[in-house]
Motif scaffolding. Structure first.
Motif, PDB file in Angstrom:
ATOM      1  N   TRP A   1     -11.584  12.529  -0.484  1.00  0.00           N
ATOM      2  CA  TRP A   1     -11.936  11.137  -0.186  1.00  0.00           C
ATOM      3  C   TRP A   1     -10.685  10.284  -0.046  1.00  0.00           C
ATOM      4  CZ3 TRP A   1     -16.829   9.976   1.028  1.00  0.00           C
ATOM      5  CH2 TRP A   1     -17.815  10.903   0.641  1.00  0.00           C
ATOM      6  N   VAL A   2     -10.720   9.381   0.941  1.00  0.00           N
ATOM      7  CA  VAL A   2      -9.681   8.370   1.119  1.00  0.00           C
ATOM      8  C   VAL A   2     -10.371   7.015   1.244  1.00  0.00           C
ATOM      9  CG1 VAL A   2      -8.006   9.919   2.200  1.00  0.00           C
ATOM     10  CG2 VAL A   2      -9.638   8.687   3.639  1.00  0.00           C
ATOM     11  N   TRP A   3      -9.575   5.967   1.198  1.00  0.00           N
ATOM     12  CA  TRP A   3     -10.101   4.609   1.289  1.00  0.00           C
ATOM     13  C   TRP A   3      -9.689   3.981   2.605  1.00  0.00           C
ATOM     14  CZ3 TRP A   3     -13.482   2.545  -2.131  1.00  0.00           C
ATOM     15  CH2 TRP A   3     -13.678   3.284  -3.307  1.00  0.00           C
ATOM     16  N   VAL A   4     -10.640   3.341   3.264  1.00  0.00           N
ATOM     17  CA  VAL A   4     -10.397   2.621   4.501  1.00  0.00           C
ATOM     18  C   VAL A   4     -11.110   1.274   4.404  1.00  0.00           C
ATOM     19  CG1 VAL A   4     -10.189   4.703   5.912  1.00  0.00           C
ATOM     20  CG2 VAL A   4     -12.409   3.610   5.667  1.00  0.00           C
ATOM     21  N   PHE A   5     -10.785   0.386   5.330  1.00  0.00           N
ATOM     22  CA  PHE A   5     -11.533  -0.868   5.421  1.00  0.00           C
ATOM     23  C   PHE A   5     -12.567  -0.744   6.521  1.00  0.00           C
ATOM     24  CE2 PHE A   5      -7.860  -2.361   3.122  1.00  0.00           C
ATOM     25  CZ  PHE A   5      -8.470  -3.135   2.150  1.00  0.00           C
ATOM     26  N   VAL A   6     -13.737  -1.283   6.234  1.00  0.00           N
ATOM     27  CA  VAL A   6     -14.846  -1.277   7.171  1.00  0.00           C
ATOM     28  C   VAL A   6     -15.133  -2.720   7.559  1.00  0.00           C
ATOM     29  CG1 VAL A   6     -17.294  -0.741   7.434  1.00  0.00           C
ATOM     30  CG2 VAL A   6     -15.796   0.848   6.235  1.00  0.00           C
TER      31      VAL A   6
ATOM     32  N   PRO B   1      -5.767   2.568   9.212  1.00  0.00           N
ATOM     33  CA  PRO B   1      -5.036   2.678   7.954  1.00  0.00           C
ATOM     34  C   PRO B   1      -5.927   3.297   6.874  1.00  0.00           C
ATOM     35  CG  PRO B   1      -5.585   0.381   8.416  1.00  0.00           C
ATOM     36  CD  PRO B   1      -6.074   1.191   9.569  1.00  0.00           C
ATOM     37  N   ALA B   2      -5.405   4.285   6.179  1.00  0.00           N
ATOM     38  CA  ALA B   2      -6.131   4.953   5.100  1.00  0.00           C
ATOM     39  C   ALA B   2      -5.247   4.964   3.861  1.00  0.00           C
ATOM     40  CB  ALA B   2      -6.502   6.375   5.497  1.00  0.00           C
ATOM     41  N   PHE B   3      -5.880   4.978   2.711  1.00  0.00           N
ATOM     42  CA  PHE B   3      -5.175   4.894   1.438  1.00  0.00           C
ATOM     43  C   PHE B   3      -5.716   5.954   0.496  1.00  0.00           C
ATOM     44  CE2 PHE B   3      -5.452   0.860   3.536  1.00  0.00           C
ATOM     45  CZ  PHE B   3      -4.169   0.358   3.463  1.00  0.00           C
ATOM     46  N   ILE B   4      -4.855   6.476  -0.339  1.00  0.00           N
ATOM     47  CA  ILE B   4      -5.262   7.510  -1.283  1.00  0.00           C
ATOM     48  C   ILE B   4      -6.059   6.908  -2.445  1.00  0.00           C
ATOM     49  CG2 ILE B   4      -4.405   9.281  -2.874  1.00  0.00           C
ATOM     50  CD1 ILE B   4      -2.074   9.667  -0.847  1.00  0.00           C
TER      51      ILE B   4
ATOM     52  N   GLU C   1      -7.051   0.914  -5.168  1.00  0.00           N
ATOM     53  CA  GLU C   1      -6.149  -0.167  -5.580  1.00  0.00           C
ATOM     54  C   GLU C   1      -5.046  -0.386  -4.551  1.00  0.00           C
ATOM     55  OE1 GLU C   1      -7.042   2.441  -7.609  1.00  0.00           O
ATOM     56  OE2 GLU C   1      -8.551   1.265  -8.678  1.00  0.00           O
ATOM     57  N   GLU C   2      -4.553   0.702  -3.956  1.00  0.00           N
ATOM     58  CA  GLU C   2      -3.524   0.592  -2.920  1.00  0.00           C
ATOM     59  C   GLU C   2      -4.093  -0.117  -1.684  1.00  0.00           C
ATOM     60  OE1 GLU C   2      -0.055   1.828  -3.103  1.00  0.00           O
ATOM     61  OE2 GLU C   2      -0.768   1.468  -5.137  1.00  0.00           O
ATOM     62  N   ALA C   3      -5.320   0.222  -1.331  1.00  0.00           N
ATOM     63  CA  ALA C   3      -5.971  -0.426  -0.188  1.00  0.00           C
ATOM     64  C   ALA C   3      -6.100  -1.925  -0.433  1.00  0.00           C
ATOM     65  CB  ALA C   3      -7.345   0.199   0.062  1.00  0.00           C
ATOM     66  N   LEU C   4      -6.554  -2.295  -1.613  1.00  0.00           N
ATOM     67  CA  LEU C   4      -6.755  -3.709  -1.918  1.00  0.00           C
ATOM     68  C   LEU C   4      -5.437  -4.477  -1.936  1.00  0.00           C
ATOM     69  CD1 LEU C   4      -9.538  -3.384  -4.632  1.00  0.00           C
ATOM     70  CD2 LEU C   4      -9.799  -3.998  -2.198  1.00  0.00           C
ATOM     71  N   LYS C   5      -4.360  -3.846  -2.383  1.00  0.00           N
ATOM     72  CA  LYS C   5      -3.045  -4.482  -2.366  1.00  0.00           C
ATOM     73  C   LYS C   5      -2.589  -4.772  -0.937  1.00  0.00           C
ATOM     74  CE  LYS C   5      -1.159  -2.269  -6.494  1.00  0.00           C
ATOM     75  NZ  LYS C   5      -0.165  -1.271  -6.944  1.00  0.00           N
ATOM     76  N   CYS C   6      -2.954  -3.927  -0.023  1.00  0.00           N
ATOM     77  CA  CYS C   6      -2.495  -4.031   1.355  1.00  0.00           C
ATOM     78  C   CYS C   6      -3.386  -4.934   2.212  1.00  0.00           C
ATOM     79  CB  CYS C   6      -2.418  -2.632   1.974  1.00  0.00           C
ATOM     80  SG  CYS C   6      -1.516  -2.576   3.523  1.00  0.00           S
ATOM     81  N   TYR C   7      -4.530  -5.307   1.721  1.00  0.00           N
ATOM     82  CA  TYR C   7      -5.515  -6.068   2.500  1.00  0.00           C
ATOM     83  C   TYR C   7      -4.908  -7.304   3.161  1.00  0.00           C
ATOM     84  CZ  TYR C   7      -9.747  -8.673   3.627  1.00  0.00           C
ATOM     85  OH  TYR C   7     -10.714  -9.365   4.289  1.00  0.00           O
ATOM     86  N   SER C   8      -4.138  -8.066   2.433  1.00  0.00           N
ATOM     87  CA  SER C   8      -3.587  -9.318   2.969  1.00  0.00           C
ATOM     88  C   SER C   8      -2.524  -9.082   4.041  1.00  0.00           C
ATOM     89  CB  SER C   8      -3.013 -10.170   1.844  1.00  0.00           C
ATOM     90  OG  SER C   8      -1.910  -9.517   1.257  1.00  0.00           O
TER      91      SER C   8
ATOM     92  N   PHE D   1      -3.026   6.644   9.753  1.00  0.00           N
ATOM     93  CA  PHE D   1      -1.807   6.474   8.980  1.00  0.00           C
ATOM     94  C   PHE D   1      -2.191   6.358   7.515  1.00  0.00           C
ATOM     95  CE2 PHE D   1       1.116   4.119  12.241  1.00  0.00           C
ATOM     96  CZ  PHE D   1       1.118   5.229  13.054  1.00  0.00           C
ATOM     97  N   LEU D   2      -1.590   7.183   6.664  1.00  0.00           N
ATOM     98  CA  LEU D   2      -1.720   6.999   5.222  1.00  0.00           C
ATOM     99  C   LEU D   2      -0.693   5.951   4.837  1.00  0.00           C
ATOM    100  CD1 LEU D   2      -2.070  10.614   3.788  1.00  0.00           C
ATOM    101  CD2 LEU D   2      -3.822   8.856   3.953  1.00  0.00           C
ATOM    102  N   LEU D   3      -1.153   4.898   4.173  1.00  0.00           N
ATOM    103  CA  LEU D   3      -0.281   3.801   3.780  1.00  0.00           C
ATOM    104  C   LEU D   3      -0.272   3.645   2.273  1.00  0.00           C
ATOM    105  CD1 LEU D   3      -1.437   1.046   6.327  1.00  0.00           C
ATOM    106  CD2 LEU D   3       0.394   2.707   6.599  1.00  0.00           C
ATOM    107  N   ASN D   4       0.779   3.003   1.763  1.00  0.00           N
ATOM    108  CA  ASN D   4       0.793   2.615   0.354  1.00  0.00           C
ATOM    109  C   ASN D   4       0.371   1.148   0.252  1.00  0.00           C
ATOM    110  OD1 ASN D   4       3.062   1.019   0.945  1.00  0.00           O
ATOM    111  ND2 ASN D   4       4.507   2.486   0.092  1.00  0.00           N
ATOM    112  N   GLY D   5       0.379   0.611  -0.935  1.00  0.00           N
ATOM    113  CA  GLY D   5      -0.076  -0.761  -1.163  1.00  0.00           C
ATOM    114  C   GLY D   5       0.796  -1.831  -0.548  1.00  0.00           C
TER     115      GLY D   5
END
Length: 97
Positions: free
Chosen positions: A10-15, A38-41, A44-51, A83-87
């Motif tokens: 599982w990874v995290w993405v924005f929908v 953009p995908a996140f492991i 919390e990393e996804a939420l940090k990058c949202y802005s 792309f796997l991204l960090n926060g």
């Protein structure tokens, strides 16, 4: 499966527009002229990058877990890479589909 993804896959993405006409949020990497999802492991990393993401005003966005294999298949079918991204929005890895 990619070596950075945990064994559950599982990874995290924005929908965009969750629950309605939802779709994965894509971005454009101007340096290489690449459309990517953009995908996140970790969530919390996804939420940090949202802005840091370029998003349409007036739309609702939600971080959701998606299975890596499904994401790769969907990205390829629609002309995107992942792309796997960090926060901080830095690219950890580019996954060409």
């Amino acid at each position: 499966m990619h070596e950075l993804i945990n064994e559950s896959g599982w990874v995290w993405v924005f929908v965009q527009d969750p629950g309605n006409d939802e779709r994965y949020v894509g971005q454009h990497y101007q340096e290489d002229d690449i459309s990517f999802i953009p995908a996140f492991i970790e969530k919390e990393e996804a939420l940090k990058c949202y802005s840091r993401m370029k998003l349409e005003k007036g739309r609702k966005y939600e971080a959701q877990a998606v299975h890596y294999d499904d994401l790769i298949r969907e990205a390829a079918a629609n002309g995107f890479v992942v792309f796997l991204l960090n926060g901080q929005g830095e690219i950890i890895d580019k996954i060409l589909t």
